[in-house]
Design an enzyme around this catalytic site. Structure first.
Site, PDB file in Angstrom:
ATOM      1  CG  ASN A   1      -3.549  -4.423  -0.368  1.00  0.00           C
ATOM      2  OD1 ASN A   1      -4.175  -4.525   0.680  1.00  0.00           O
ATOM      3  ND2 ASN A   1      -2.992  -3.279  -0.753  1.00  0.00           N
TER       4      ASN A   1
ATOM      5  CE  LYS B   1      -4.548  -3.395   3.393  1.00  0.00           C
ATOM      6  NZ  LYS B   1      -5.162  -2.292   2.626  1.00  0.00           N
TER       7      LYS B   1
ATOM      8  NE  ARG C   1     -18.120  -7.091 -46.639  1.00  0.00           N
ATOM      9  CZ  ARG C   1     -17.527  -6.000 -47.154  1.00  0.00           C
ATOM     10  NH1 ARG C   1     -17.779  -5.633 -48.398  1.00  0.00           N
ATOM     11  NH2 ARG C   1     -16.709  -5.292 -46.419  1.00  0.00           N
TER      12      ARG C   1
ATOM     13  CB  SER D   1      -0.911  -0.007   1.239  1.00  0.00           C
ATOM     14  OG  SER D   1      -1.468   1.264   1.455  1.00  0.00           O
TER      15      SER D   1
END
Length: 513
Positions: A310, A308, A341, A302
């Site tokens: 994560n 942290k 087309r 972080s």
């Protein structure tokens, strides 16, 4: 004006290129490289060269022309994607300016050979064929990653075949399960995705229909050059040869407005990223701080909080899983294409399909790392399994009590005991003992001896021994109650289901064991 825009191409800075700054889900992946502008340019040139070779093989073009086009097409560095992109605005697709440049490049080598560049084809033939080539190259990378992920999950499921954990439904503890069964379920989805993508990959078709799906121009050129009138089967033979030259499948018909290949691919891509998204969603939930049952082997940091770690890979997979279904919806919408087309429906496919390929490719890449390095924490699984004081086995207790009291009374007794455990924080064993004693008194039976106050513990307290049976509800012996309250003794067929799931590809040489 288009000409003015093209003249400004050289002034665009290099930084105008999309390198994936806001797309960490796919940035740097093999599929990102295959589906980038350079990868598409390579495929467009491959499609043009293969078409000339196919004509030469049927006597519709000189061999030296096929050789000259193939050599010129092997030099994609001669073509600037930025310039082509702006020049494409004049005709609405990049094939028109590319054909002009490729024709000039061939003319530099062999003036007569230049006349055979793109002869008889339409822009959609080349762009659709190039798209299928890009898809084939991208899917080869995705399939390899799915095989590696399935191998990692096989090992995890086998290792944790009998590791107990709380099964959760609608966010709440339900009954005990095993982490091996959860991992086997993830693997089953990965294998399902691999089967679907492999099937789509094998069916990716070449496109060749000419101006309106009849290949009439190839007949006209053959007649104009003084040869015999071409047989009606010329188009089919040319289609087969073009497929062989590109390595793609041979379709029954030109599919300019019959977009089954793109729709099938859209569905398979959406399923694949959804399957990987299920894995990611579980990892994200189980790696929450308050659960702590899983963690990524190399969590992300972080910018503000040093502690942290994560679950970044799971996060990126989850992000991809939320985007691809919307892209697939656009591709399905293009099925409703008018005429031989279409105007707009075909054009609407290009970018959503490329982005879907990139997102699935990135998710498959991240799934390999996630599953190979996933950390499992059995002690936290057991702590969480015991967190409800025994409530995780109430289903089993109801079944046991039903034999003593009948189903309706058993459910009433367990509801009373579970409510006290939840509201008052007492162990389920003590609450159940009290509920049974109350039921006995209500029926006129002799109460059993009162239990001692249970000490706080993560392990459910056993019920006291009971006196001889008396009229009313029979007593539940303490040893039997202890067994019923043990969550590791209530895993049903979890282990057998793991074995069954792992046997699915027992002899698959592709999957690493």
């Amino acid at each position: 004006m288009p000409g003015t825009e093209a003249s400004q191409a050289a002034e665009l800075p290099y930084e105008a290129a999309d390198m994936g700054l806001l797309a960490p889900s796919w940035a740097g992946s093999e599929v990102a490289a295959v589906t980038g502008d350079a990868g598409y340019l390579r495929a467009l040139l491959d499609a043009e060269a293969a078409l000339t070779r196919a004509q030469a093989a049927l006597g519709l073009a000189p061999e030296r022309a096929a050789a000259a086009v193939t050599v010129a097409a092997a030099a994609p560095h001669r073509h600037d994607p930025r310039t082509l992109a702006l020049r494409a605005r004049a005709a609405g697709n990049p094939v028109v300016p590319l054909v002009a440049d490729l024709t000039a490049a061939v003319a530099d080598r062999d003036a007569e050979a230049a006349a055979y560049v793109h002869r008889g084809a339409t822009s959609q033939d080349i762009l659709d064929t190039a798209t299928m080539l890009v898809c084939a190259r991208a899917l080869d990378a995705v399939l390899a990653d799915l095989t590696r992920t399935a191998g990692a999950l096989r090992r995890t499921a086998a290792e944790h075949r009998d590791t107990p954990m709380a099964g959760r439904t609608l966010t709440q503890h339900a009954v005990p399960t095993t982490f091996g069964l959860k991992a086997a379920g993830w693997r089953s989805l990965v294998l399902d995705a691999r089967e679907r993508l492999a099937s789509v990959r094998a069916a990716l078709p070449v496109q060749l229909g000419g101006a309106a799906g009849t290949l009439a121009a190839f007949h006209a050129y053959a007649e104009a050059e003084g040869g015999p009138v071409p047989a009606p089967g010329l188009g089919g033979r040319l289609l087969a040869r073009y497929a062989a030259e590109t390595g793609l499948a041979e379709p029954d018909l030109p599919w300019h407005t019959l977009r089954t290949p793109v729709a099938d691919l859209a569905g398979a891509l959406a399923f694949t990223v959804g399957a990987l998204g299920k894995l990611a969603a579980d990892v994200l939930t189980l790696s929450r701080t308050e659960l702590g049952e899983l963690s990524e082997g190399s969590g992300g940091g972080s910018s503000a909080m040093p502690h942290k770690a994560n679950p970044v890979r799971a996060t990126l997979i989850a992000a991809a899983a939320r985007q691809v279904p919307g892209l697939a919806a656009v591709l399905y919408g293009s099925l409703a294409a008018e005429d031989e087309r279409p105007a707009g429906a075909w054009h609407a496919e290009w970018q959503p399909l490329r982005e879907a390929l990139r997102l699935v490719g990135g998710a498959a890449r991240d799934a390999v790392g996630l599953t190979a390095e996933l950390r499992v924490h059995p002690h936290r699984m057991r702590q969480n399994l015991d967190a409800t004081g025994g409530l995780v086995v109430t289903e089993r207790l109801v079944a046991a009590l039903t034999a003593l009291t009948g189903r309706e009374e058993a459910r009433r007794i367990m509801d009373t005991a579970a409510r006290r455990t939840t509201q008052e924080g007492i162990e389920l064993a003590a609450a159940l003992h009290d509920a049974l004693e109350t039921a006995r008194r209500d029926e006129g039976g002799v109460p059993a001896a009162a239990p001692a106050d249970p000490a706080p513990s993560a392990t459910p307290a056993p019920a006291p021994d009971t006196p001889a049976p008396s009229p009313g509800i029979p007593p539940l012996p303490a040893a039997r109650l202890r067994q019923l309250l043990d969550p590791t003794d209530y895993l049903g067929s979890a282990g057998a289901f793991v074995d069954r799931a792992l046997a699915r590809t027992e002899n698959d040489p592709q999957e690493p064991v």
